[in-house]
Scaffold this motif. Sequence first.
Motif: not given
Length: 94
Positions: A74-75, A77-82, A84
Amino acid sequence: MSEDQVTETAASSSKGRPAKKDAKANFFARIALFIRQIIGELKKVVAPTRKELINYTLVVLVFVGIMMIIVSLLDIGFGTAVGWIFGGTGPTDS
């Protein structure tokens, strides 16, 4: 049941519990009662066998490992999303 007969409730029949009229018991009497109740509860504790203890330990370790993997994913994934969404991958130079 007639009015002459008095039933005893579980609360009033428990040993070591002060009666309602004794609610304002001496401070030291209340501490002694508390300690007696602790000792009574500790006598009910059953220690696990070696096999049970090893089993419980393994269950906890596996659960913690699974939770670490989930939180890490999750970390990431959220880090990559932020990164992006906000269009940057590193710190900005000021």
